[in-house]
Scaffold this active site. Sequence first.
Site, PDB file in Angstrom:
ATOM      1  N   ASN A  62       0.887  -1.173   0.000  1.00 28.55           N
ATOM      2  CA  ASN A  62       0.000   0.000   0.000  1.00 28.55           C
ATOM      3  C   ASN A  62       0.922   1.219   0.000  1.00 28.55           C
ATOM      4  O   ASN A  62       1.453   1.610   1.044  1.00 28.55           O
ATOM      5  CB  ASN A  62      -0.906  -0.017   1.234  1.00 28.55           C
ATOM      6  CG  ASN A  62      -1.943   1.096   1.204  1.00 28.55           C
ATOM      7  OD1 ASN A  62      -1.864   2.011   0.372  1.00 28.55           O
ATOM      8  ND2 ASN A  62      -2.898   1.031   2.106  1.00 28.55           N
TER       9      ASN A  62
ATOM     10  N   ARG B  93     -11.472  14.883   6.635  1.00 25.02           N
ATOM     11  CA  ARG B  93     -12.193  15.202   5.387  1.00 25.02           C
ATOM     12  C   ARG B  93     -13.631  15.580   5.708  1.00 25.02           C
ATOM     13  O   ARG B  93     -14.242  14.994   6.597  1.00 25.02           O
ATOM     14  CB  ARG B  93     -12.151  14.002   4.439  1.00 25.02           C
ATOM     15  CG  ARG B  93     -10.760  13.759   3.863  1.00 25.02           C
ATOM     16  CD  ARG B  93     -10.717  12.518   3.017  1.00 25.02           C
ATOM     17  NE  ARG B  93     -10.112  11.399   3.713  1.00 25.02           N
ATOM     18  CZ  ARG B  93     -10.109  10.135   3.287  1.00 25.02           C
ATOM     19  NH1 ARG B  93     -10.697   9.826   2.153  1.00 25.02           N
ATOM     20  NH2 ARG B  93      -9.516   9.183   3.977  1.00 25.02           N
TER      21      ARG B  93
ATOM     22  N   ARG C 230      -2.503  -2.159  -3.542  1.00 19.32           N
ATOM     23  CA  ARG C 230      -3.746  -1.410  -3.401  1.00 19.32           C
ATOM     24  C   ARG C 230      -3.669  -0.219  -4.352  1.00 19.32           C
ATOM     25  O   ARG C 230      -2.722   0.568  -4.304  1.00 19.32           O
ATOM     26  CB  ARG C 230      -3.898  -0.912  -1.972  1.00 19.32           C
ATOM     27  CG  ARG C 230      -5.167  -0.115  -1.805  1.00 19.32           C
ATOM     28  CD  ARG C 230      -5.033   0.941  -0.762  1.00 19.32           C
ATOM     29  NE  ARG C 230      -6.289   1.653  -0.629  1.00 19.32           N
ATOM     30  CZ  ARG C 230      -6.394   2.812   0.014  1.00 19.32           C
ATOM     31  NH1 ARG C 230      -5.337   3.359   0.559  1.00 19.32           N
ATOM     32  NH2 ARG C 230      -7.553   3.402   0.090  1.00 19.32           N
TER      33      ARG C 230
ATOM     34  N   HIS D  91     -13.347   2.237  -0.706  1.00 25.08           N
ATOM     35  CA  HIS D  91     -13.308   1.196   0.335  1.00 25.08           C
ATOM     36  C   HIS D  91     -13.806  -0.147  -0.203  1.00 25.08           C
ATOM     37  O   HIS D  91     -14.258  -1.013   0.563  1.00 25.08           O
ATOM     38  CB  HIS D  91     -14.149   1.579   1.575  1.00 25.08           C
ATOM     39  CG  HIS D  91     -13.563   2.701   2.377  1.00 25.08           C
ATOM     40  ND1 HIS D  91     -14.313   3.749   2.856  1.00 25.08           N
ATOM     41  CD2 HIS D  91     -12.298   2.946   2.769  1.00 25.08           C
ATOM     42  CE1 HIS D  91     -13.533   4.586   3.514  1.00 25.08           C
ATOM     43  NE2 HIS D  91     -12.298   4.137   3.462  1.00 25.08           N
TER      44      HIS D  91
ATOM     45  N   GLU E 155      -8.263  -5.587   4.646  1.00 22.66           N
ATOM     46  CA  GLU E 155      -8.031  -5.231   3.242  1.00 22.66           C
ATOM     47  C   GLU E 155      -6.757  -5.871   2.699  1.00 22.66           C
ATOM     48  O   GLU E 155      -6.698  -6.279   1.542  1.00 22.66           O
ATOM     49  CB  GLU E 155      -7.949  -3.707   3.122  1.00 22.66           C
ATOM     50  CG  GLU E 155      -9.273  -3.028   3.381  1.00 22.66           C
ATOM     51  CD  GLU E 155      -9.148  -1.555   3.722  1.00 22.66           C
ATOM     52  OE1 GLU E 155      -8.684  -1.233   4.840  1.00 22.66           O
ATOM     53  OE2 GLU E 155      -9.496  -0.723   2.879  1.00 22.66           O
TER      54      GLU E 155
END
Length: 392
Positions: A9, A240, A94, A182, A377
């Site tokens: 990642n 965010r 990813r 996601h 993940e």
Amino acid sequence: MTDAVLVVNAGSTSLKFGAYATTGGTEPPLLCRGMVDSMAGDPHFVAKTPDGKPVDAHEWGEGHTIDHRTALEFIVGWLEQHEANIKVVAAGHRVVLGGTRFDAPVLITPEVLDYLEGLCAMEPSHQAFNVRGARALAQAFPGLPQVASFDTSFHRTMPEVAQIYALPKALRDTGVRHWGYHGISYDYISRQVPQYAPGARRVIAAHLGGGASVCAMLDGRSVETSMAFAGLTGLPMATRSGDVPADVIFYLQRSGFSPDALEKQLYGNAGLLGLSGASGDMRRLQDSADADAVLAVRYFVYALTKFIGAYVAVLGGLDALVFTAGIGENSAPVRAATCAALGFLGLALDTAANSANGPRISTPDSKVGVFVIPTNEELMIAQHTLGLVRPA
Ligand code: ADP
């Protein structure tokens, strides 16, 4: 010798990795994980055992900078030399945005990377660095099979009306689309749900971490999700904003904020941090009596409730609700407040199970099953990679 898939990642100045054995069928075992951090100054490496115990560390020294290739060469070298039994035979990356072309993981080629690089302008936070990581690994280890696993792919099953905005064709033709994110996490959760809630067809999952979103799934496929185009909108997040109407943005621009300044504010200084003025960390906020911290948590739960309510309508009812990621897996107060607001669905919370973080946190007679399911993940990417790469 253990053949391993390296899961990567890659961010702008950090790179997280996990090494998974290729044995173990659908559940490849984690061998170790770690990261290289602060690549733009004072880079350092740390590796941990699967249960989180540090096994090794390395520092390049203050004032040094390293690029993604150097970091990846170090990681692979470390895995193959220090963890003497590991041979990296494939890598899975990813990549946040797969565009319209990729509705599933894909084997990486130079042409695939060119396509993905062409999407960078749409998603400014991760895409360029995800692609850079894959390119760097390809340069360092030519011939190593690599797979890209996308956050957006899982949502390509959404009906057309859920993937568009009411914009003129000329604007839609620029590639503007409700991508959804996601998806690697939701893919993982959708595969877990049958074990927890056999027969559940209409499922809503809430991935509530530093980034947060909600996904409505019908028969394990995404039909709607809240994080829209570039990871900014939908639920409020750590820093965010979540949804802010476009007319507010126009107004702020007319009031003198440049597009760059606004983008920085909305991505980095908004959400839980912006509302509380103190922190984007839910654990801190939920333990605080400060009025702004309380308001930030209330806003988070309110927005979450609103999305779930809308998605119940999209699904025509609800069989199971799943909480996952840092807040979803650990915040009993957020789950309790959300479930209380959803009581009209006949959803009843088991408070003791909720305090213990589940896995089932609804009472036996609740009309909706509510679950806490830890996401993974990294494991999902390892599984995606093994699905496309069959090492000899
Ligand atoms: P990321 O998206 O960065 O991977 P995580 O999934 O780890 O983030 O989630 C981070 C969020 O989870 C933070 O807001 C953190 O405060 C929250 N969190 C972690 N543990 C708890 C806890 N015990 N109670 C409430 N919130 C928690």
